[in-house]
Motif scaffolding. Structure first.
Motif, PDB file in Angstrom:
ATOM      1  N   GLU A 101      12.153  33.362 -21.907  1.00 53.06           N
ATOM      2  CA  GLU A 101      12.545  33.752 -20.538  1.00 53.06           C
ATOM      3  C   GLU A 101      11.582  34.795 -19.967  1.00 53.06           C
ATOM      4  N   GLU A 102      11.197  35.740 -20.837  1.00 52.06           N
ATOM      5  CA  GLU A 102      10.305  36.812 -20.363  1.00 52.06           C
ATOM      6  C   GLU A 102       8.840  36.383 -20.337  1.00 52.06           C
ATOM      7  N   GLY A 103       8.550  35.298 -21.027  1.00 51.86           N
ATOM      8  CA  GLY A 103       7.150  34.848 -21.102  1.00 51.86           C
ATOM      9  C   GLY A 103       6.278  35.767 -21.940  1.00 51.86           C
ATOM     10  N   GLN A 104       6.887  36.542 -22.829  1.00 51.89           N
ATOM     11  CA  GLN A 104       6.159  37.473 -23.704  1.00 51.89           C
ATOM     12  C   GLN A 104       6.537  37.177 -25.153  1.00 51.89           C
ATOM     13  N   PHE A 105       5.518  36.962 -25.993  1.00 47.50           N
ATOM     14  CA  PHE A 105       5.792  36.552 -27.377  1.00 47.50           C
ATOM     15  C   PHE A 105       5.233  37.564 -28.369  1.00 47.50           C
ATOM     16  N   GLU A 106       6.035  37.853 -29.366  1.00 50.45           N
ATOM     17  CA  GLU A 106       5.610  38.830 -30.367  1.00 50.45           C
ATOM     18  C   GLU A 106       4.704  38.177 -31.401  1.00 50.45           C
ATOM     19  N   VAL A 107       3.577  38.831 -31.627  1.00 50.72           N
ATOM     20  CA  VAL A 107       2.702  38.434 -32.728  1.00 50.72           C
ATOM     21  C   VAL A 107       2.699  39.604 -33.709  1.00 50.72           C
ATOM     22  N   VAL A 108       3.177  39.343 -34.928  1.00 45.83           N
ATOM     23  CA  VAL A 108       3.253  40.403 -35.927  1.00 45.83           C
ATOM     24  C   VAL A 108       2.168  40.171 -36.975  1.00 45.83           C
ATOM     25  N   THR A 109       1.360  41.220 -37.209  1.00 39.67           N
ATOM     26  CA  THR A 109       0.351  41.141 -38.267  1.00 39.67           C
ATOM     27  C   THR A 109       1.037  41.505 -39.579  1.00 39.67           C
ATOM     28  N   ARG A 110       1.025  40.586 -40.520  1.00 39.94           N
ATOM     29  CA  ARG A 110       1.760  40.790 -41.779  1.00 39.94           C
ATOM     30  C   ARG A 110       1.270  42.025 -42.527  1.00 39.94           C
ATOM     31  N   LYS A 111      -0.044  42.240 -42.515  1.00 38.27           N
ATOM     32  CA  LYS A 111      -0.629  43.307 -43.317  1.00 38.27           C
ATOM     33  C   LYS A 111      -0.225  44.693 -42.822  1.00 38.27           C
ATOM     34  N   THR A 112      -0.247  44.881 -41.504  1.00 38.03           N
ATOM     35  CA  THR A 112      -0.013  46.215 -40.953  1.00 38.03           C
ATOM     36  C   THR A 112       1.359  46.366 -40.326  1.00 38.03           C
ATOM     37  N   GLY A 113       1.999  45.259 -40.038  1.00 36.75           N
ATOM     38  CA  GLY A 113       3.278  45.305 -39.334  1.00 36.75           C
ATOM     39  C   GLY A 113       3.101  45.502 -37.831  1.00 36.75           C
ATOM     40  N   GLU A 114       1.860  45.578 -37.390  1.00 39.22           N
ATOM     41  CA  GLU A 114       1.584  45.779 -35.961  1.00 39.22           C
ATOM     42  C   GLU A 114       2.176  44.639 -35.127  1.00 39.22           C
ATOM     43  N   VAL A 115       2.824  45.016 -34.017  1.00 39.68           N
ATOM     44  CA  VAL A 115       3.418  44.013 -33.142  1.00 39.68           C
ATOM     45  C   VAL A 115       2.685  44.008 -31.811  1.00 39.68           C
ATOM     46  N   GLN A 116       2.211  42.839 -31.394  1.00 39.27           N
ATOM     47  CA  GLN A 116       1.580  42.708 -30.085  1.00 39.27           C
ATOM     48  C   GLN A 116       2.402  41.745 -29.265  1.00 39.27           C
ATOM     49  N   LYS A 117       2.562  42.071 -27.963  1.00 43.47           N
ATOM     50  CA  LYS A 117       3.279  41.137 -27.093  1.00 43.47           C
ATOM     51  C   LYS A 117       2.259  40.427 -26.219  1.00 43.47           C
ATOM     52  N   LEU A 118       2.249  39.107 -26.312  1.00 49.49           N
ATOM     53  CA  LEU A 118       1.256  38.338 -25.569  1.00 49.49           C
ATOM     54  C   LEU A 118       1.928  37.276 -24.721  1.00 49.49           C
ATOM     55  N   ASN A 119       1.311  36.961 -23.575  1.00 48.82           N
ATOM     56  CA  ASN A 119       1.841  35.834 -22.808  1.00 48.82           C
ATOM     57  C   ASN A 119       1.305  34.534 -23.409  1.00 48.82           C
ATOM     58  N   GLU A 120       1.834  33.434 -22.916  1.00 47.81           N
ATOM     59  CA  GLU A 120       1.555  32.155 -23.558  1.00 47.81           C
ATOM     60  C   GLU A 120       0.056  31.857 -23.651  1.00 47.81           C
ATOM     61  N   GLU A 121      -0.641  32.096 -22.551  1.00 46.41           N
ATOM     62  CA  GLU A 121      -2.058  31.751 -22.512  1.00 46.41           C
ATOM     63  C   GLU A 121      -2.874  32.607 -23.489  1.00 46.41           C
ATOM     64  N   THR A 122      -2.622  33.914 -23.462  1.00 50.22           N
ATOM     65  CA  THR A 122      -3.347  34.812 -24.367  1.00 50.22           C
ATOM     66  C   THR A 122      -3.056  34.453 -25.813  1.00 50.22           C
ATOM     67  N   LEU A 123      -1.794  34.130 -26.046  1.00 48.75           N
ATOM     68  CA  LEU A 123      -1.373  33.780 -27.403  1.00 48.75           C
ATOM     69  C   LEU A 123      -2.151  32.568 -27.926  1.00 48.75           C
ATOM     70  N   LEU A 124      -2.265  31.552 -27.091  1.00 49.31           N
ATOM     71  CA  LEU A 124      -2.951  30.328 -27.528  1.00 49.31           C
ATOM     72  C   LEU A 124      -4.418  30.591 -27.833  1.00 49.31           C
ATOM     73  N   GLY A 125      -5.025  31.535 -27.080  1.00 49.17           N
ATOM     74  CA  GLY A 125      -6.430  31.842 -27.322  1.00 49.17           C
ATOM     75  C   GLY A 125      -6.637  32.809 -28.476  1.00 49.17           C
ATOM     76  N   PHE A 126      -5.582  33.555 -28.791  1.00 48.86           N
ATOM     77  CA  PHE A 126      -5.654  34.660 -29.755  1.00 48.86           C
ATOM     78  C   PHE A 126      -6.224  34.246 -31.111  1.00 48.86           C
ATOM     79  N   PHE A 127      -5.786  33.103 -31.601  1.00 54.06           N
ATOM     80  CA  PHE A 127      -6.161  32.720 -32.965  1.00 54.06           C
ATOM     81  C   PHE A 127      -7.456  31.927 -33.025  1.00 54.06           C
ATOM     82  N   THR A 128      -7.838  31.322 -31.910  1.00 51.42           N
ATOM     83  CA  THR A 128      -9.040  30.506 -31.960  1.00 51.42           C
ATOM     84  C   THR A 128     -10.295  31.362 -32.055  1.00 51.42           C
ATOM     85  N   THR A 129     -10.290  32.530 -31.444  1.00 54.49           N
ATOM     86  CA  THR A 129     -11.474  33.397 -31.552  1.00 54.49           C
ATOM     87  C   THR A 129     -11.605  33.991 -32.946  1.00 54.49           C
TER      88      THR A 129
END
Ligand code: ATP
Ligand code: MG
Length: 421
Positions: free
Chosen positions: A389-417
């Protein structure tokens, strides 16, 4: 991969007789199955990890012109008798059996003899050399102790490589080239800073062999280490003479628990002499070939990675070996909208070449998160009704526990780079 189709399940407890942390976590997470002490099967997730390590090792061995082959598990008694290594009092880890047709066979604990013997068919002249061959083989060893989980198996996978050269200079140059190649492997696996080329017991030809020892509490070896100088000495060769020849003092070295993840051995011409592996040199004279052998403990490495990269919640895989880069965890999957959205996200990530484990199961959030921590993928992406609903998705880094909130588009690009880090 959809987690609902994965036949393995996580479990709360490891088998009671399993005392090592690496095997406990790997069994609980469904990476391996314990058949008996020191004998483990690799399940789909565990096989992914194994293959990722093999791919890295393969790339580095090809880069030093290693040619891959695979030898047999069954070996001839007569061959090992010819080098004096069939007797149990000489080699104490043999598994042996009898052929119904008559005669005895051994199960390969090493392939030095069979490979040397096989090479007689292909090496006739100095013009046929140098050659380096390697394999990933299941070794069978009747080990007395099997208390370190997959770090000491009675059945385990080794990468073993063998080099053949017609002269000493070529031989030594090749031996030296394996050191940086090995260190590249360990760097890529995330243990480069903790892995040290270590002086260890040599053989008939050399004073020392070299082991690759990784700092690890659960390791079975003790080395004396100076990190700054990059000097490590296995306790088995720690003598005044060794210290003097390496120009270090005992005070400069720290006693450290380590695991031997690899070793390299210079046979000179001794092994080929034992085997009768000779070639004609440029003058037409028959000479024994110069040989080296080079091992890496593939399955031991998995154990070392788990020992080093885990916390109270579970495994924390380095990206290079993780079975999947992303764990996509869908909550509120009883809501058709959320489910469709999560399905779509899964497909989009896959389409971009991102490896994803998709938790599409009908289970509670708490259970899914606990499983995700135990399984240890580098990144967790959470899809929930609210996130959608908010269009914001949590990405949690397992190693550090860091949480980033990304929108759909950023999220899809996040892992390809980051993908091929
Ligand atoms: P170790 O000193 O640990 O007994 P090794 O000196 O007998 O090992 P090699 O026979 O040269 O080792 O094997 C090459 C590599 O295979 C080792 O460096 C280690 O990483 C791995 N290895 C050896 N034995 C085992 C085992 N029982 N289980 C898992 N890995 C092993
Ligand atoms: Mg050893």
């Amino acid at each position: 991969m959809r987690q609902s189709s994965l036949f393995t399940k996580t479990r709360k407890d490891a088998p009671k007789d399993e005392v090592s942390k690496n095997a406990q976590l790997l069994i609980r997470a469904g990476y391996i199955h314990k058949e008996m002490a020191g004998v483990y099967s690799y399940l789909p997730l565990g096989l992914h990890v194994q293959e990722n390590i093999k791919r890295i090792v393969r790339e580095e061995m090809s880069a030093i012109r290693g040619q891959e082959l695979i030898m047999t598990a069954l070996q001839r008694k007569e061959l090992w008798e010819s080098t004096g290594r069939w007797d149990d009092s000489v080699v104490d880890v043999w598994f042996k059996s009898e052929l119904k047709a008559g005669g005895e066979v051994g199960f390969g604990w090493s392939h030095e003899e069979p490979i040397g013997e096989m090479m007689k068919n292909y090496l006739a002249s100095y013009k046929d050399l140098p050659v380096s061959v390697y394999q990933f083989q299941t070794k069978l060893r009747n080990e007395m102790r099997a208390k370190s989980g997959i770090m000491r198996g009675r059945e385990f996978i080794m990468k073993d490589m063998y080099s053949f050269a017609a002269d000493e200079a070529t031989h030594l140059a090749y031996y030296e080239s394996t050191k940086p190649a090995y260190m590249n492997v360990f760097k890529r696996l995330g243990i480069g800073d903790d892995t040290f080329i270590t002086f260890a017991a040599g053989g008939a030809f050399t004073k020392f062999s070299h082991e690759f020892q990784t700092v690890c509490e659960a390791g079975e070896d003790i080395v004396y280490l100076n990190r700054e100088k990059g000097i490590a000495i296995n306790e088995e060769v720690l003598t005044d003479e060794t210290l003097e020849s390496l120009g270090v003092t005992r005070e400069e070295l720290t006693k450290t628990a380590t695991a031997e993840v690899g070793n390299i051995f210079n046979f000179g011409q001794q092994k080929a002499t034992d085997l009768g592996l000779t070639i004609k040199d440029a003058e037409g004279k028959s000479i024994p070939v110069w040989m080296g052998s080079y091992g890496i403990g593939i399955t031991r490495l998995i154990g070392v990675l788990v020992e080093k990269f885990s916390d109270e919640k579970g495994i924390v895989w380095p990206e290079a070996v993780a079975p999947f880069l992303v764990h996509l965890v869908a909550l509120n999957t009883d809501d058709a909208n959320v489910r469709d959205f999560a399905d779509g996200m899964y497909e989009s990530l896959k389409k971009r070449g991102v490896s994803v484990l998709y938790d599409d199961r009908d289970a509670r959030g708490g259970e899914k998160f606990a499983d995700s921590d135990l399984l240890g993928m580098p990144y967790r992406v959470i899809i929930s009704k609210r996130a959608q609903e908010e269009g914001q998705f949590e990405v949690v880094t397992r190693k550090t526990g860091e949480v980033q909130k990304l929108n759909e588009e950023t999220l899809l690009g996040f892992f390809t780079t980051d993908e091929d880090d």
